[in-house]
Design a protein around this motif. Structure first.
Motif, mmCIF file in Angstrom:
data_model
loop_
_atom_site.group_PDB
_atom_site.id
_atom_site.type_symbol
_atom_site.label_atom_id
_atom_site.label_comp_id
_atom_site.label_asym_id
_atom_site.label_seq_id
_atom_site.Cartn_x
_atom_site.Cartn_y
_atom_site.Cartn_z
ATOM 1 N N THR A 87 -8.969 -4.372 13.775
ATOM 2 C CA THR A 87 -8.766 -5.169 12.554
ATOM 3 C C THR A 87 -8.390 -4.275 11.378
ATOM 4 O O THR A 87 -8.624 -4.640 10.228
ATOM 5 N N VAL A 88 -7.819 -3.105 11.654
ATOM 6 C CA VAL A 88 -7.482 -2.152 10.592
ATOM 7 C C VAL A 88 -6.004 -1.779 10.709
ATOM 8 O O VAL A 88 -5.497 -1.489 11.800
ATOM 9 N N PHE A 89 -5.298 -1.807 9.559
ATOM 10 C CA PHE A 89 -3.912 -1.345 9.473
ATOM 11 C C PHE A 89 -3.911 0.025 8.810
ATOM 12 O O PHE A 89 -4.445 0.194 7.708
ATOM 13 N N THR A 90 -3.305 1.029 9.479
ATOM 14 C CA THR A 90 -3.266 2.403 8.979
ATOM 15 C C THR A 90 -1.855 2.709 8.489
ATOM 16 O O THR A 90 -0.922 2.822 9.307
ATOM 17 N N PRO A 91 -1.621 2.853 7.173
ATOM 18 C CA PRO A 91 -0.274 3.102 6.649
ATOM 19 C C PRO A 91 0.353 4.357 7.232
ATOM 20 O O PRO A 91 1.547 4.373 7.520
ATOM 21 N N ALA A 92 -0.432 5.445 7.417
ATOM 22 C CA ALA A 92 0.139 6.695 7.893
ATOM 23 C C ALA A 92 0.705 6.541 9.301
ATOM 24 O O ALA A 92 1.650 7.229 9.674
ATOM 25 N N VAL A 93 0.125 5.650 10.124
ATOM 26 C CA VAL A 93 0.630 5.433 11.480
ATOM 27 C C VAL A 93 1.881 4.555 11.458
ATOM 28 O O VAL A 93 2.849 4.803 12.169
ATOM 29 N N ALA A 94 1.897 3.529 10.615
ATOM 30 C CA ALA A 94 3.032 2.612 10.561
ATOM 31 C C ALA A 94 4.255 3.258 9.921
ATOM 32 O O ALA A 94 5.386 3.051 10.333
ATOM 33 N N VAL A 129 0.854 -1.188 0.000
ATOM 34 C CA VAL A 129 0.000 0.000 0.000
ATOM 35 C C VAL A 129 0.888 1.234 0.000
ATOM 36 O O VAL A 129 2.093 1.160 0.261
ATOM 37 N N CYS A 130 0.280 2.370 -0.330
ATOM 38 C CA CYS A 130 1.001 3.636 -0.383
ATOM 39 C C CYS A 130 0.827 4.390 0.943
ATOM 40 O O CYS A 130 -0.229 4.312 1.586
ATOM 41 N N LEU A 131 1.883 5.165 1.286
ATOM 42 C CA LEU A 131 1.776 6.038 2.452
ATOM 43 C C LEU A 131 0.725 7.105 2.211
ATOM 44 O O LEU A 131 0.006 7.504 3.104
ATOM 45 N N SER A 132 0.622 7.558 0.964
ATOM 46 C CA SER A 132 -0.417 8.519 0.563
ATOM 47 C C SER A 132 -1.068 7.993 -0.705
ATOM 48 O O SER A 132 -0.358 7.597 -1.639
ATOM 49 N N PRO A 133 -2.402 7.856 -0.808
ATOM 50 C CA PRO A 133 -3.366 8.454 0.129
ATOM 51 C C PRO A 133 -3.514 7.738 1.463
ATOM 52 O O PRO A 133 -4.256 8.178 2.318
ATOM 53 N N GLY A 134 -2.861 6.600 1.642
ATOM 54 C CA GLY A 134 -2.888 5.972 2.964
ATOM 55 C C GLY A 134 -4.216 5.363 3.333
ATOM 56 O O GLY A 134 -4.632 5.453 4.472
#
Length: 980
Positions: free
Chosen positions: A775-782, A748-753
């Motif tokens: 049950t959710v992975f947030t790219p902007a947090v990781a 996945v991309c950091l943006s749009p995340g």
């Protein structure tokens, strides 16, 4: 050799399990479509005799399918599609050839009896070209519109609508009838059509949408177009369609015609205006408006009708026609069957239906104003669609506005005249003054059941129970209120009269004491009677007498004044001594179903009568009594001369066996064991006998039981008195170890995340790792990089627990820089230097004055200083945005005014810098907000406007300015946008 063969078999089974999981789809769902057209959307509610097609979404080749209705397998339901024509809950299960299965979520199908019956109540309706994507993208869709007539009504009215509807087609130039078309009723749609919150914060009534279509003779489940043949329909003024009247429009406060027929109209421009050169063009359109809104008298309302051009419908099967460039909205008078306008009640009109201040925005269709009259008001919203200046169509929808007075409904409070009451007595229940509603309706209830005819503010109650009263008023908010319950009780006063022993051993001429035992103790007033005559001067619960006769006692309790009379006791003259017997008992406490034996001392020449609670026990006339019920027992002995005496009472108490249950594991892994125990911590294991049973056979006699076998277990415990308690059955199942797996995750991309939903099996576990919440992975947090995601499942046993891990890659956004500012003269183009990147796409805004907003380095020719923003997307779809470039345009006055700035603290365009302001020392600058309030003013521009007003940051948006740089010149006026 045997061990090696077993390992090979085990390895093959594990391999089969992994392969099976890989071949099963992660998700499976069902799409409802028209028969034979998987992409043509259909409703889940339709008329009896019709069918819809159910389609598997997410299936794979090689899977076997089984459709179910209400959990039962459907015959012939084994393909990827199924034709449904019955109401119920439908699911589909997919099974691979290796044994794995997955089942879809259920979809609901509702089949309705659409046979007509009498008049109907109509709340609104419309006539439009509904433009389904499956119909307007082919050559057939270019021959004419797909017409639809709809009515808004109540569920109780659905079966009353006619099966067919005639529509007349007229030529506009001379109103000449050209043809008549028959429409068929094909579906009923349950819609929540209330677009704003109801007046009381809740919806008043659920409405339904009854639809009519022109149907294809070749496919009875597919709508047919109306062929606007250019060779036939040549009128340069166009054509209009008028539907047959359906009776009746619901009674409305602003319409004078009572029970008027409901008529719909649709207009098209000249046929020559429709020359389709690309797909997704149409003759007309559909716009989405609410069928009913509610508001309170005197409160402002805003009703937003979504614009056709900007996308009015949320159903992804509806395509906004590309040949419509603008829409104009207005309010119009409903028409009659003859085509003439309907008659309004005096004081009302098309634009004055609930108050003179209501109006509609011609560009957006937004209705605003403040209703000044309560009631129900009908009005018609007309949308005219254009291609340039050519009118294409006129679409109408009739709506209702419900205006309520909205007083609050105080909860009624019930008060009572007397409580408790005596048997046979009545008391009055009254609604306390100041509670309930003025002018409303009331209904009384007893124990939750309606009291017939009890609709006033008072009620005469003659029985015990919980009483409530409801208050109802249509225009109140809420329209219904229920009182707190009032519990009314009825006095159960009772008194028992007993005879004591004769004083002196000889009952003749000796006194006998009579005792009154009341269930209210000694708090009442006692009145004694002999042979029915009141004994004056006698009071209290006891009375001693030597006079023969029949005695009774009456008690009057306080404060209720309720009375009770005892049963009679007869005293007769006799002779001879009588000795009160002594009672012995085998046990003073008994379990349910067990016996206690009471024995009285025997005396010659006496008769016996056992008493329970002071009353004779029928047939108990010997010296021995066996009882199975707890209570207070005594025995009366009597001589032949009727001289009697009663023994001292003996109490037999009852034992209540405890309610017990089993505690322990419900599953046992193969090769291990689990322990079952008594789940009642307050029961001591001492003094009890334990008996464990498995499948009806004794398995142990200890307080706890350890087992490695599956089965149905039951525990029986017995105390020293023989009281027995039995637990409910406890089921222990044997299970094998589970396999824990996480579904694969793509980069996945950091943006749009966009957050990623995590999936694993079996369910019930917990995800952990960088950027994981629930049950959710947030790219902007990781953040950028490859991250490990762990799924842990903790079961009751080790074979129900496990851990699995997967990695997910977060890719970075493209990086680049832009120059802060470029300067050019007015009319001189300038190139915006975009960053190079292989496979990158670009989006410059605002696009006006650019040679191409999607070019890497477009040429800009702005007429004023402009702040350009750039968004870049790389080949992975990762986005970088928010970088800005200020192009300063130098005009003749040498004062350059930007149209936007970004006071976000990044040291780039943080203030509204006026280029050349230093040349005007008396420069007068004023900035206003949207309400005309001054938020910035200066003479001389040493301190630039920084986006703050009264030490608080102003909201992002557009602000008006006035700049006076020379008293001899007109001031400069314009707008500046604050962007964060």
């Amino acid at each position: 050799m045997g061990k090696l063969y077993g390992l090979i078999v085990l390895w093959f089974c594990l391999l089969v399990d992994v392969t099976t999981f890989a071949q099963c789809p992660n998700t499976l769902s069902v799409r409802i479509s028209q028969v034979g057209q998987p992409t043509a959307v259909a409703y889940n509610s339709f008329c009896q005799g019709e069918q819809v097609q159910l389609n598997v979404v997410g299936g794979r080749p090689g899977l076997a399918y089984q459709w179910k209705r209400n959990g039962e397998d459907l015959p012939n339901g084994t393909s990827e599609t199924y034709l449904a024509g019955q109401s119920g809950f439908y699911t589909v299960t997919a099974r691979s050839n290796l044994g794995c299965t997955i089942t879809s979520l259920p979809v609901t199908i509702e089949v309705i009896n659409c046979q007509p019956s009498g008049r109907v109540r109509i709340r609104g309706g419309y006539f439009d070209d509904f433009n389904y994507a499956a119909f307007n993208t082919d050559n057939e869709g270019k021959r004419g519109p797909y017409l639809r007539v709809g009515f808004y009504t109540y569920k109780s009215e659905l079966n009353r609508f006619p099966l067919t509807l005639n529509v007349n087609v007229y030529r506009k130039s001379d109103d000449r009838l050209i043809t008549t078309v028959r429409f068929e009723r094909r579906s009923i749609v349950e819609d929540n059509l209330l677009s704003i919150e109801g007046a009381c914060g809740i919806e008043e009534t659920q409405l339904y949408d009854v639809l009519y279509f022109t149907m294809s003779p070749l496919n009875p489940n597919q709508p047919e177009i109306f062929n606007l043949d250019p060779a036939t329909y040549t009128d340069p003024a166009g054509y209009y369609f008028v539907s047959e009247g359906v009776c009746c429009r619901e009674t409305i406060d602003n319409i004078q015609d009572v029970n008027s027929q409901f008529v719909s109209r649709l207009d098209f421009g000249p046929r020559s205006a429709f020359s389709f050169t690309q797909v997704n063009q149409a003759f007309g359109a559909a716009f989405n408006v609410p069928a009913k809104v509610e508001g309170c008298l005197g409160n402002p309302i805003t009703i937003n009708y979504l614009d056709i051009i900007n996308g009015g419908l949320t159903n992804d099967a509806v395509i906004i026609p590309k040949n419509i460039t603008r829409t104009r909205y207005s309010l119009e008078t409903p028409i009659t069957l003859s085509g003439s306008p309907i008659n309004y009640v005096p004081g009302y009109s098309a634009t004055n239906f609930a108050g003179p201040g209501l109006q509609i925005d011609p560009n957006t269709g937004t209705l605003t104003g403040t209703p000044t009259r309560p009631g129900r008001f009908a009005y018609v919203v007309k949308a005219e669609t254009f291609n340039g200046n050519t009118r294409l169509a006129e679409i109408r929808r009739e709506i209702q506005l419900v205006v309520k007075e909205c007083p609050t409904t105080p909860q009624p409070v019930v008060q009572v005249t007397k409580n408790p009451i005596c048997p046979g007595e009545t008391t009055q229940l009254t609604i306390r003054a100041g509670t309930g509603v003025s002018g409303g309706a009331y209904q009384w209830y007893r124990d939750g059941k309606l009291v017939s005819g009890a609709t006033s503010t008072t009620l005469l109650a003659d029985g015990a129970g919980q009483y409530t009263v409801s208050a109802t008023k249509e225009t109140a908010c809420p329209p219904f209120a229920l009182s707190e319950p009032l519990t009314l009780s009825v006095s159960n006063t009772s008194v028992t009269l007993t005879q004591g022993a004769s004083q002196g051993g000889d009952c003749q001429n000796n006194t006998v004491q009579l005792s009154a035992l009341a269930n209210v103790g000694e708090s009442g007033e006692f009145r004694w009677f002999r042979d029915g005559t009141f004994l004056t001067g006698v009071a209290g619960p006891t009375y001693s007498t030597s006079v023969a006769g029949q005695y009774t006692v009456q008690i009057a309790t306080q404060p209720t004044g309720c009375t009770a009379v005892s049963g009679p006791v007869t005293l007769v003259a006799g002779a001879g001594p009588v000795v009160a017997p002594t009672i012995t008992v085998s046990t003073s406490a008994i379990c349910p179903g067990r016996l206690a034996i009471l024995s009285a001392t025997e005396q010659t020449g006496l008769t016996y009568q056992w008493l329970s609670g002071g009353q004779p026990v029928p047939g108990a006339t010997t010296s021995v009594l066996s009882v199975t019920q707890p209570g207070t027992y005594a025995v009366r002995v009597q001589t032949a001369q009727s001289c009697s005496v009663v023994s001292q009472p003996t109490t037999v108490s009852g034992l209540t066996p405890p309610t017990i249950a089993i505690n322990g594991g419900v599953q046992v892994c193969a090769g291990s064991s689990t322990t079952l125990t008594l789940a009642n911590p307050n029961i001591s294991t001492n003094g009890w006998q334990f008996s464990w049973q498995r499948n009806g056979t004794t398995a142990g006699t200890f307080p706890s039981h350890q087992t490695s076998s599956a089965g149905t277990y039951r525990l029986r415990i017995t105390d020293a008195n023989g009281c027995t308690a039995v637990s409910p059955d406890w089921l222990v199942a044997q299970t094998n170890a589970i396999t824990v797996q996480i579904a694969p995750m793509t980069p996945v991309c950091l943006s749009p995340g966009t957050p990623v939903s995590l999936s694993a099996s079996p369910p019930g576990g917990t995800f952990s790792g960088p950027g994981v919440t629930g049950t959710v992975f947030t790219p902007a947090v990781a953040g950028v990089g490859t991250h490990a995601i762990t799924y842990s499942l903790s079961g009751a046993t080790s074979c129900e627990s496990g851990i699995a891990s997967q990695t997910i890659e977060v890719r970075p956004s493209p990086t680049f820089t832009l120059p802060t500012q470029l300067t050019t003269l007015l009319g001189t183009p300038v190139v915006l230097p975009g960053p190079p990147g292989t496979g990158w796409t670009y989006s410059w805004s605002p696009p006006s004055s650019l040679s191409s907003p999607t070019a890497q380095s477009p040429t800009a020719n702005p007429t004023q200083t402009t702040l350009y923003q750039l968004q870049v997307k790389d080949t992975f779809g990762c986005i970088a945005e928010g970088l800005t470039l200020l192009v300063v345009v130098t005009p003749d006055v040498k004062l350059f005014i930007p149209n936007a700035f970004t006071p976000n603290g990044d040291q780039n365009n943080d203030t509204w810098k006026l280029w050349g302001a230093e040349a005007f020392p008396d420069l007068d600058v004023t900035v206003f907000d949207r309400w005309g309030e001054v938020i910035y003013h200066s003479i001389g521009y040493e301190r630039a406007f920084d986006g703050y007003y009264r030490n608080e940051r102003v909201p992002s948006g557009v602000y008006t300015y006035v700049i006076r740089y020379d008293p001899r010149e007109k001031p400069l006026r314009g707008t500046v946008m604050v962007i964060y």
